[in-house]
Scaffold this active site. Structure first.
Site, PDB file in Angstrom:
ATOM      1  N   THR A  39      44.438  41.927  30.159  1.00  0.00           N
ATOM      2  CA  THR A  39      45.825  42.391  30.162  1.00  0.00           C
ATOM      3  C   THR A  39      45.941  43.856  29.777  1.00  0.00           C
ATOM      4  OG1 THR A  39      46.654  40.204  29.681  1.00  0.00           O
ATOM      5  CG2 THR A  39      48.083  42.001  29.059  1.00  0.00           C
ATOM      6  N   TYR A  53      52.330  39.047  35.058  1.00  0.00           N
ATOM      7  CA  TYR A  53      51.713  40.284  35.540  1.00  0.00           C
ATOM      8  C   TYR A  53      50.336  39.933  36.058  1.00  0.00           C
ATOM      9  CZ  TYR A  53      49.509  39.529  31.071  1.00  0.00           C
ATOM     10  OH  TYR A  53      48.862  38.935  30.026  1.00  0.00           O
ATOM     11  N   SER A  86      39.640  37.618  31.341  1.00  0.00           N
ATOM     12  CA  SER A  86      38.505  37.177  30.527  1.00  0.00           C
ATOM     13  C   SER A  86      38.229  35.686  30.614  1.00  0.00           C
ATOM     14  CB  SER A  86      38.691  37.612  29.080  1.00  0.00           C
ATOM     15  OG  SER A  86      39.725  36.886  28.468  1.00  0.00           O
ATOM     16  N   THR A 119      42.281  38.916  26.382  1.00  0.00           N
ATOM     17  CA  THR A 119      42.362  38.265  25.072  1.00  0.00           C
ATOM     18  C   THR A 119      41.933  36.794  25.094  1.00  0.00           C
ATOM     19  OG1 THR A 119      44.695  37.724  25.420  1.00  0.00           O
ATOM     20  CG2 THR A 119      44.207  39.799  24.268  1.00  0.00           C
ATOM     21  N   ASP A 120      41.902  36.192  26.296  1.00  0.00           N
ATOM     22  CA  ASP A 120      41.613  34.746  26.344  1.00  0.00           C
ATOM     23  C   ASP A 120      40.258  34.380  25.748  1.00  0.00           C
ATOM     24  OD1 ASP A 120      44.045  34.491  27.530  1.00  0.00           O
ATOM     25  OD2 ASP A 120      43.334  33.479  29.339  1.00  0.00           O
ATOM     26  N   LYS A 192      42.161  33.983  18.951  1.00  0.00           N
ATOM     27  CA  LYS A 192      43.507  34.014  19.516  1.00  0.00           C
ATOM     28  C   LYS A 192      44.201  32.744  19.052  1.00  0.00           C
ATOM     29  CE  LYS A 192      45.905  34.833  23.893  1.00  0.00           C
ATOM     30  NZ  LYS A 192      45.746  35.102  25.327  1.00  0.00           N
ATOM     31  N   GLU A 312      32.880  12.880   6.442  1.00  0.00           N
ATOM     32  CA  GLU A 312      33.485  11.863   7.323  1.00  0.00           C
ATOM     33  C   GLU A 312      32.412  11.072   8.074  1.00  0.00           C
ATOM     34  OE1 GLU A 312      36.926  11.344   8.710  1.00  0.00           O
ATOM     35  OE2 GLU A 312      37.679  12.218   6.854  1.00  0.00           O
TER      36      GLU A 312
HETATM   37  N1  ASP Z   1      44.283  36.075  30.891  1.00  0.00           N
HETATM   38  C1  ASP Z   1      44.186  37.379  30.280  1.00  0.00           C
HETATM   39  C2  ASP Z   1      42.727  37.635  29.951  1.00  0.00           C
HETATM   40  O1  ASP Z   1      42.200  37.062  29.055  1.00  0.00           O
HETATM   41  C3  ASP Z   1      45.033  37.458  29.095  1.00  0.00           C
HETATM   42  C4  ASP Z   1      44.938  38.719  28.279  1.00  0.00           C
HETATM   43  O2  ASP Z   1      44.130  39.594  28.485  1.00  0.00           O
HETATM   44  O3  ASP Z   1      45.735  38.822  27.336  1.00  0.00           O
HETATM   45  O4  ASP Z   1      42.123  38.424  30.600  1.00  0.00           O
END
Ligand code: ASP
Length: 355
Positions: A39, A53, A86, A119-120, A192, A312
């Site tokens: 992103t 996007y 990602s 971020t994924d 995340k 457990e």
């Molecule tokens: N789907 C995107 C990625 O991980 C989301 C992001 O970058 O925030 O590339």
């Protein structure tokens, strides 16, 4: 005469300005930004599109050109490693990226490296690099939750902070870091933990510090083994074994574990409920799978806390491993690396305690 004097003064001023500029250029750290997409390189149709996007659109040179302030804090150059979202990272891409980062870290002309990333799976990549790149130079992974085309886009400041951090001497030797939303997190346990919001990344153990106006402020230091002190080395790795995650819930489907084995998994991360629990009707399946040589690692679907060995479940008796505080996706990375060196349960458990 007066004209000559004016010309000399102008020449002198220009000279000292150029000298000052050259001096700042040499004093500034040399930072390489390795772009992989996400992103932070995304673009939406309108400024109101903060969540809708296309990721991985803007090339690294354009990202850098969009933040002229970077030149005030570092000598920056960019490299485009990939241009992907990602979620499309694979083991092959992780290895390729790791090898490039290792080569850059060995270059005496490079003081620090920044990786722009979706971020994924940023948490997988930052942990992986933290485990395999032997350097004490700062390596900082950064992403954004909004594309650069959106109102209040967070990528610019995140990237600026990441460059500041990568050029900060006190960031050396702290392992791979994540710079998001002003926070400095360790790549080991940054995750995340919410989507949509710009405060997406955090760790159950808290951030190490913050970057505010060109300055890193530290409040904690990582204690687990990483980078220079790691037994895993990207330069000798050629592949990673298959590791699968099975997500725990009520009314589990035992066949999913067998499907993972059939697909070639050398370890199964059980993202169990609570303390990595295994339901009574699944115990025999997991014992049978372990007896066939596949490792069973008990992690938890709970974001915080840690799985306690022999609580457990009688892990010693069943020859299972616990993932300590690592979430299932981090446990998957560490199990794959550990299995490149040994398939012994005690070795695997030692690795989970130490990293
Ligand atoms: N789907 C995107 C990625 O991980 C989301 C992001 O970058 O925030 O590339």
């Amino acid at each position: 005469m007066q004209q000559l004097l004016r010309a000399t003064t102008v020449a002198l001023v220009a000279f000292s300005l150029a000298q000052a500029q050259a001096q700042t250029a040499t004093n500034k750290p040399n930072i390489v930004i390795v772009a992989t997409g996400g992103t932070i390189a995304g673009a939406g149709a309108t400024t109101a599109n903060s969540a809708t996007y296309q990721a991985a659109k803007v090339p690294v040179d354009k990202l850098i050109a969009g933040i002229p302030e970077l030149n005030n804090v570092a000598n920056v150059r960019g490299e485009q490693a990939f241009q992907i979202a990602s979620e499309s990272f694979t083991n092959e891409k992780l290895l390729q990226l790791g090898k490039r980062i290792s080569a850059l870290a060995k270059d005496p002309a490079v003081d620090g490296v920044v990786i722009t990333h979706g971020t994924d799976t940023l948490e997988e990549t930052s942990f992986f690099l933290n485990l395999v790149v032997h350097t004490d130079k700062p390596i900082v992974v950064v992403g954004s939750m909004r594309p650069g085309t959106a109102m209040s886009a967070d990528g610019m400041l995140n990237l600026y902070n990441a460059v500041v951090l990568a050029g900060t001497p006190s960031a050396r030797g702290k392992g791979v870091l994540v710079a998001m939303n002003d926070d400095i997190l360790t790549g080991r346990d940054a995750a995340k933990r919410t989507n949509i919001k710009t405060s997406a990344f955090s760790s159950g153990w808290g951030p190490l510090g913050m970057v505010v106006e060109n300055q890193a402020y530290w409040f904690r230091a990582p204690v687990k083994r990483h980078t220079m002190n790691s037994e895993f080395d990207i330069d000798t790795l050629t592949s990673l074994p298959e590791v699968a995650i099975v997500y725990g819930s009520g009314n589990m489907t035992p066949e999913l574990y067998d499907a993972a084995v059939k697909a070639g998994a050398k370890a199964i991360i059980n993202a169990g409920t609570g303390n990595g629990s295994v339901p009574n009707y699944l115990v025999d399946t997991l014992k049978r799978i372990r007896a066939s040589g596949v490792q069973i690692v008990r992690s938890s679907r709970i974001a915080d806390g840690f799985v306690i060995r022999n609580s457990e479940q009688p892990d010693d008796k069943y020859d299972w491993v616990v993932a300590h505080d690592l979430n299932p996706q981090k446990a998957k990375i560490l199990a794959a690396l550990a299995l490149t060196r040994s398939n012994s349960t005690s070795e695997l458990q030692r690795v989970f305690w130490e990293y």
